[in-house]
Scaffold this active site. Structure first.
Site, PDB file in Angstrom:
ATOM      1  N   GLU A  37     -11.947  -2.732 -29.841  1.00 44.02           N
ATOM      2  CA  GLU A  37     -12.170  -1.316 -29.582  1.00 44.02           C
ATOM      3  C   GLU A  37     -13.133  -1.120 -28.417  1.00 44.02           C
ATOM      4  O   GLU A  37     -14.313  -1.466 -28.512  1.00 44.02           O
ATOM      5  CB  GLU A  37     -12.747  -0.633 -30.824  1.00 44.02           C
ATOM      6  N   GLU A 131     -11.297  10.021 -37.477  1.00 44.90           N
ATOM      7  CA  GLU A 131     -12.670   9.522 -37.545  1.00 44.90           C
ATOM      8  C   GLU A 131     -13.620  10.614 -37.074  1.00 44.90           C
ATOM      9  O   GLU A 131     -13.929  10.724 -35.894  1.00 44.90           O
ATOM     10  CB  GLU A 131     -12.848   8.257 -36.692  1.00 44.90           C
TER      11      GLU A 131
END
Length: 173
Positions: A37, A131
């Protein structure tokens, strides 16, 4: 630990690739896929963009390593949501969907049309997660000091409703 004061050089990239290659080999024996990520400059100096993530994925050279994009970090580091998605391409295995302020998707500055059009273009079929944050917890350093949604249930219901509408619009669902 003293923060980095210069850009990572080739030795840093090689060290990261070597270590992650070992991790990938062990993960593969367990059937685990790893998603690298890219996060913003305030959290790391090595992988901030999809292009950098793709570079490291290629250096690692393992089939079970892909890219995990996050719209919060992309909003800070990328020039274009769609270019980042296209760069990740078939290596994109997961995406975090949240607004620029970590609030309800569709209520802020993220260019959702640009993002979802590119996801449709590459025919993305990987995982995605909402998220966002509404509470202060003791186990994270991503606190939000103001109320971004009425409550967690509202954030989830409105956020997932918006995301599902975008998935349908770009034939991802």
């Amino acid at each position: 630990m003293k923060p980095a004061v210069r850009r990572p050089d080739s030795a840093v990239w090689e060290m990261a690739a070597e270590g992650l290659r070992e991790v990938a080999e062990h993960a593969e024996s367990l059937g685990v896929i790893i998603g690298l990520e890219p996060v913003n400059r305030y959290e790391t100096y090595l992988i901030n963009t999809a292009e950098q993530a793709l570079k490291l994925v290629k250096m690692i050279g393992a089939d079970n390593v892909g890219i995990h994009l996050d719209t919060y970090h992309m909003n800070i580091e990328e020039k274009s949501f769609s270019d980042a998605v296209r760069t990740a391409g078939d290596k994109l295995i997961h995406i975090h969907l949240c607004e620029n302020d970590r609030g309800i998707p569709g209520t802020g500055l993220v260019d959702w049309e640009d993002l979802f059009s590119a996801l449709g273009e590459i025919q993305y079929r990987g995982n995605a997660a909402l998220e966002s944050f509404v509470d202060i917890t003791d186990n994270m350093n991503t606190w939000v000091w103001r109320q971004l949604a009425k409550d967690g249930d509202t954030l989830v219901s409105e956020g997932t409703s918006f995301i599902r509408s975008m998935q349908r619009k770009y034939r991802l669902a």
